[in-house]
Each structure stands twice: as C-alpha cells, then as structure tokens.
Design an enzyme around this catalytic site. Sequence first.
Site, short mmCIF file in Angstrom:
data_model
loop_
_atom_site.label_atom_id
_atom_site.label_comp_id
_atom_site.label_asym_id
_atom_site.label_seq_id
_atom_site.Cartn_x
_atom_site.Cartn_y
_atom_site.Cartn_z
N GLU A 1 48.86 57.15 37.27
CA GLU A 1 48.54 56.74 38.64
C GLU A 1 49.82 56.48 39.41
O GLU A 1 50.74 55.83 38.88
CB GLU A 1 47.69 55.46 38.59
CG GLU A 1 46.31 55.70 37.99
CD GLU A 1 45.79 54.52 37.18
OE1 GLU A 1 46.38 53.42 37.27
OE2 GLU A 1 44.81 54.70 36.43
N GLU B 1 41.45 55.81 33.26
CA GLU B 1 42.34 55.89 32.11
C GLU B 1 41.68 56.55 30.91
O GLU B 1 42.32 57.31 30.17
CB GLU B 1 42.85 54.50 31.73
CG GLU B 1 43.93 53.94 32.68
CD GLU B 1 43.36 53.29 33.94
OE1 GLU B 1 42.12 53.32 34.14
OE2 GLU B 1 44.17 52.76 34.74
N PHE C 1 50.15 49.46 33.45
CA PHE C 1 50.51 48.22 32.77
C PHE C 1 49.84 48.29 31.38
O PHE C 1 48.68 48.69 31.29
CB PHE C 1 49.94 46.98 33.46
CG PHE C 1 50.52 46.61 34.80
CD1 PHE C 1 50.41 47.44 35.90
CD2 PHE C 1 51.12 45.36 34.97
CE1 PHE C 1 50.90 47.06 37.15
CE2 PHE C 1 51.62 44.97 36.21
CZ PHE C 1 51.52 45.82 37.29
N ALA C 2 50.53 47.83 30.35
CA ALA C 2 49.94 47.83 29.01
C ALA C 2 48.61 47.08 28.99
O ALA C 2 47.69 47.43 28.25
CB ALA C 2 50.90 47.21 28.00
N ASP C 3 48.50 46.08 29.87
CA ASP C 3 47.27 45.28 29.94
C ASP C 3 46.04 46.14 30.21
O ASP C 3 44.92 45.76 29.89
CB ASP C 3 47.38 44.26 31.08
CG ASP C 3 48.68 43.51 31.08
OD1 ASP C 3 48.66 42.30 30.86
OD2 ASP C 3 49.75 44.13 31.30
N PHE C 4 46.23 47.30 30.87
CA PHE C 4 45.08 48.13 31.26
C PHE C 4 44.57 48.98 30.11
O PHE C 4 43.61 49.73 30.27
CB PHE C 4 45.42 49.04 32.45
CG PHE C 4 45.99 48.33 33.65
CD1 PHE C 4 45.83 46.96 33.83
CD2 PHE C 4 46.70 49.04 34.61
CE1 PHE C 4 46.37 46.31 34.93
CE2 PHE C 4 47.23 48.40 35.72
CZ PHE C 4 47.07 47.04 35.88
N HIS D 1 48.33 41.00 33.83
CA HIS D 1 49.41 41.91 34.21
C HIS D 1 50.76 41.52 33.61
O HIS D 1 51.80 41.89 34.14
CB HIS D 1 49.58 41.96 35.74
CG HIS D 1 48.48 42.63 36.48
ND1 HIS D 1 47.25 42.08 36.67
CD2 HIS D 1 48.42 43.85 37.09
CE1 HIS D 1 46.48 42.91 37.37
NE2 HIS D 1 47.17 43.98 37.63
C1 LIG Z 1 42.22 49.75 34.98
C2 LIG Z 1 43.29 49.60 36.00
N1 LIG Z 1 44.05 50.66 36.28
C3 LIG Z 1 45.03 50.57 37.21
C4 LIG Z 1 45.25 49.40 37.87
C5 LIG Z 1 46.38 49.28 38.88
N2 LIG Z 1 45.89 49.23 40.26
C6 LIG Z 1 45.75 48.06 40.90
S1 LIG Z 1 45.14 48.25 42.43
C7 LIG Z 1 45.05 49.92 42.24
C8 LIG Z 1 44.53 50.76 43.35
C9 LIG Z 1 43.17 50.36 43.73
O1 LIG Z 1 42.73 51.09 44.82
P1 LIG Z 1 41.35 50.75 45.47
O2 LIG Z 1 40.34 50.54 44.41
O3 LIG Z 1 41.06 51.81 46.46
O4 LIG Z 1 41.56 49.34 46.16
P2 LIG Z 1 42.63 48.91 47.27
O5 LIG Z 1 43.84 48.46 46.54
O6 LIG Z 1 42.90 50.08 48.15
O7 LIG Z 1 42.00 47.77 47.99
C10 LIG Z 1 45.51 50.31 40.99
C11 LIG Z 1 45.59 51.69 40.51
C12 LIG Z 1 44.44 48.29 37.52
N3 LIG Z 1 44.62 47.09 38.10
N4 LIG Z 1 43.47 48.42 36.60
#
Ligand SMILES: Cc1ncc(C[n+]2csc(CCOP(=O)(O)OP(=O)(O)O)c2C)c(N)n1
Lengths: 337, 344
Positions: free
Chosen positions: B42, B73, B96-99, B142
């Site tokens: 991502e 993922e 992040f490894a947490d994911f 995180h």
């Molecule tokens: C399982 C997981 N993968 C990746 C992330 C990292 N991450 C945090 S916010 C985000 C984007 C989210 O986009 P959206 O759902 O459209 O919400 P927005 O931030 O635009 O409000 C990502 C990839 C995460 N927190 N959890």
Amino acid sequence: MVGVNTLREMYEQMVTARRYEQRLQEEYLEGKQPAFDISAGPIPGELHLAAGHEAAAVGVCAHLDDEDTVTAPHRPHHVAIAKGVDLDRMTAEIFGRETGLCKGKGGHMHLFDPDVNFACSGIIAQGCPPAVGAAMAADKRNEDSVAVAYLGEGAVDQGAFLESLNLAAVRELPVVFVVEDNDWAISMPQDRITDVDTIAERADGFDMPGVRVDHDDAIAVYEAARDAVGRARNGNGPTLLDVQVHRRMGHFMGDAEGYRPDEDSERAQRLDAIERLADDLRDRGVDDAELQELRELAEDRVEDAIEWAKAQPEPDPADAHEDVFVDDPAAASGGDD
Amino acid sequence: MSKPASDPGTGGVDRELTMSRAMVDAIASEMRADDEVFYMGEDVQDYGGIFDSTEGLLEEFDRDRVMDVPISETAYVGAAVGAAQAGMRPIAEIMFADFVGVCLDQVYNQMAKNTYMSGSAVNVPMVLTTAVGGEYNDAAQHSQTLYGLFSHLPGMQVVVPSTAYDAKGLMHAAVRSDDPVVYMFHKRLMGIGWMPAPEGPKTPVPEDDYTVPIGEADVKREGGDVTVATLGLHVHRALDAADQLADDGVDVEVIDLRSLVPFDTETVLDSVEKTGRLVVVDEDYQSFGVTGEVVARVAERSPDALEAVERVAIPDVPIPYSRPLETEVNPQVEDIVAAVESVE
Ligand SMILES: Cc1ncc(C[n+]2csc(CCOP(=O)(O)OP(=O)(O)O)c2C)c(N)n1
C-alpha cells in the site's frame, strides 16, 4: 422535511468538529517545529483529522441514541463528537492524560466511551465485526438499538468488511455500514484499488440495500440515514450507506500530499458541507447573527475542552502495568486489590 | 562480500546512506538484475512507502513492478505466495507489522508451511517486508515489533537490520534466498525526515552488491565484562549504554542478533563464554519470546559459563499511547545500564 431545530443542532456539531480538528492541528504542530518530529510536541503519534467529513457523522448520528453503538476507524473525532462522546475526556485522551477516556493508554485512534457506546480502532475495517456483534446482542435481547460501523472507501476491500456485510445480511441484523468516501486511501485514489463506480454497488452481492449520497450534504445524509437506521430498528436488516465526503487536510498531519493534484485539494476546500448547510439554514430563516452565535458556542466548547485537557496530569508510569485484565489473578493473590 | 560485516566503516567506501536508502538500493539492484523481482504494497508508488521503503523506485521502474495494491493484505500477501511458487521473486510489504493480523493465514499457514508440507516439492522465494517498532507514541496497534511471533512460527527466515550496511546486504540475501524471508525494518532507524533517527544506522554502504548472510549475528562492539545481545533499535541503545558504562570501567560487548531465524547461537555462546554475564534486550513482549529463547539456548549449551543473566523487554502489556507510559514499557538506555550493572 428535516426540522429546523435538527438542522441547527447538526450545524452546531459540524462547526464543533471542524473547529476541533483545526485546533488539534495547531496543538499537534506546536513543538514539531521547525523540523517535523512525529514524537515531539503536546500531541504525539499519528493524527488523522476529519475536516471535510462532518456531514457523514452528523447526518447519521442524528438518528441515534446513547444505547446505539457506533464504531469508527482511525479518523474518529467527528463521529465521536456527533455521537456525544465526552469532549473533555476525549481531548484529555488525545493529549495522553490520566483523566482521558482511556487513562492515556488508547490515544486518538483507540477511543472508548461506553457511556454512549462509542469505540474506534486503527486497523482498517476492523470496527465492522464488533458493530455486527453489538447488533447481534440487541437482536438476541429483543432490544431495538442499532449499530453503525464507519469506514473509509479504501477499507471496503478488506475481508473484515465484506465478511461483516454477509454476516449482518444473513442474520438480518440491525447494522448500518457507513462508508465515508473521500476519494483517497492515503496516496491511493479509489480507482487504483477498487473497481466499482460507487461503493454502494458492493451491497448488491450481499442482498442488502446500497444507498449512495453523491454530494457532501448533511441533509441528504440525514434523509438517507433516516431510512437506513429505521430499517435496522424495525428489524428489516442492514444497509450500506455510501457517502461522498472530502478530505480537506492531509491523510495524517505531516502528510505533504505530494501525490495529490492541486485541483483536487482545491475542490475539497470549495465543496464545503458546512457552508452548504449554513445556506440551507439561511433559507429556513436562521439569520447570520444566529449562525455566528452557534459558531462561537462551538469555539468556546472546543477551547474549554482543550484547556481542561492540557491542565490534566500525565499518567503515572506505573499505571502502564495495569488494565491488561480487569480481573488479574496475579494482582488479586498479591493482596493489593 | 569482500570485507567483514562488522567493519563497514573502512575499505575506501565514502558513500554514507540512511537505512531506507540502503534498503532501496538493494531492491533496485535486484529488480534491475532480474525481471521476476517486483514490489507490492500500500502506498508504495507515489508515496514511496510510508516509511520510505520504496522511495525513488518509481523513477526507474514502472507501475507493474512497483505496485500499489488494495488494502487487502490477505489477497496480496497470498498473491505473493502464489507468484513465488510460480517462480517469481515478489517482495510484498505489510505497512506495519501490527497489520499481519488481518492476513496471518497467508503468512503462517501458506507462505511458511508450503515448502515443508510439500516435502520441498514447492518453494516460496518471496520477501515479506514490514515496518516495526515504537517510541513515537503510535500506541497499541501501530508500535509492535512482533519479532517473537514471526520467529516462533516455523518456515520463515526472519531478519532485522540495524544499520544501512546490514540493510543492504540482508535485502540482497533475502531476495536471492529460495525460502520466504521476513525483512523487518525499524521505523526509527530508517532515517525518515519526520521521524528523526539516531546517528548509528547511517553507515558507509558500498555501491556494489554484497550479501550479509542470513543467520549470522554481528558483534557491534567488543568487550570482556558483560554480553548484551539485542536487535533493531535497541542495538543503538545498547551501544549508548555501553559508552556510558565504559566511563565506569565496565567493558560491554554488544551483539546485534540481526537474524532471528536461523539463529546464530555460536556468536552468543562465544561471547558469554568470555564474559559469563548475559543481558538480552528486546523491543517485544517479554514472555514466550526472543529474550527467553536466547537465554534458553545459552543455558542449554553452556550452563556453566552463565554466571548471571537479565532480560529487558516489554513487560507483557500492549504498548500504551501516552509518552510516560510508553517510555515506561519500552527499554530505555538507562534500563540497559541498570541491567548490566545488576549482572556485573
Ligand atoms: C489492515 C490495515 N492495513 C493498512 C493500514 C494502514 N492505513 C491506515 S489508514 C489507510 C487508508 C485508509 O483509507 P480509507 O479507508 O479510505 O480512509 P481515510 O483514511 O481516507 O479516511 C491505510 C492503508 C491499516 N491501518 N490497517
């Protein structure tokens, strides 16, 4: 037709949420200058602000009571405000203080306020299954409360969301899934990662209604949510509500948005749901002086919360070892409790 | 590789890189050499990776080789498993490894087990990159390293660089490995503009390709009194602690474990046989994890050499948000100093 008092309340919440994010942005950046250091300053860690998402929060939460459950994602403040989360204690949590909602352990992505049944989580789409669970509990107990799960449009490709749609649909549970479509998942535009025109179409495959509110408008959200929440409350099962919003700030504070075309950022500034609602209120006879008064009330509320939060004590480091369990056999046998 | 990993500072190399630059250097070189290598995750295209893990790659490679993927993922990590079994050399990033929680099955039941379950009829030559660690108040979901989780589940090699030199050499080794390698980079070491790094991880890095063998620990500082075995961010904290202790006449040896699977027991044993005292420092949960494993290996093989032992790790609580709370649970330089003094 939405009553003018309801609109007034929605406006007040929207300007409160907007003001809150602006003030948190200022507080966050303080101490991170001149060079940005994510761990410095009065608010540490990541900070995801929701300026431009307010209509989705207030339009839905206007139909909810304290008994109804809401789960929010990593960008939670506007939803928390609309759900009636204690603003002082939420702010203290964001500042990492002892009297915060979670004693400083949770932070801005992990706010829990059981008094109004609000929670959020920083892992994408992972608030959906617990919302289904809250609805399941209501269903089993024959209560008429409902659950609402908020997520971003980027989260709709996550298993937890798709599995939750199916579980809610097959059990006809009182859940409303609210997608806040701000066009961006951090740096990834929607059409790069999700191959449907509108997220609402996802509902088709789960045999549930999918409703799209294609402009960032609190009244339109309110009306769509009235049907969706009503359907859930009346035992007719879940709805997917897909709401267009706009990201007026970076994904998180410190995001320079180098990936984002200028026109897109400018468009997000221009299409402001708060201005739109103000126009609607003027059409309904609310004058500028009254709108000004509502904005000032909101500003005062936000200022009071921030001032209160900053005066709160930091947690005692020893507290870090508490709260792993509510009922800790080791602690009990130590005789301290 | 012409010179020892423990001596990256000499040999006529005048190019100093941050850890992220060194990691990308190796990825780009492997992609140049082999069309079957590609990177997916991502925000790895226009953003260049949230922690700069792919910064600059798009200038040289197209969007099919540096792929942004949906926030799915399970699908894309599993797709890396399948592409690897088809003979490609994918690198997949979990931001992040947490994911890892959302895609754990693809990691531990598929990626890690397919070689064994097939009796080596198939193999999975992929790299799983992921950012680890805390110390910037990003709270419980995180900030984890999860070193022990990945290392506990058999079938994946696990590496954790702490310097730019090692980051490049381990990435070359990981991509070339015929087995799945989990490559865990500590956010605080990458040298990202918005997250100041200590000076230590920035090292001279040769232009030419070289590998740091997977499964070899590295003595980052020699000493005769106490052995400190650690990894990631805490290598630098241990070196700081060693500097402080040197002023008091305590001579600390710092071992950078660098690989968790396979684990270099010999280097740790050799050191403990010299010092008799072992402190293991880890930014992961204390129980059932890396620190216990290191102590057990030494206790099994050299029980007589081990005069005193201490562990310094996260005390089995989720990582709290507030600064004083996180500082309390994440081992600080003073905690390492105190542990060394207590075994000394
Ligand atoms: C399982 C997981 N993968 C990746 C992330 C990292 N991450 C945090 S916010 C985000 C984007 C989210 O986009 P959206 O759902 O459209 O919400 P927005 O931030 O635009 O409000 C990502 C990839 C995460 N927190 N959890």
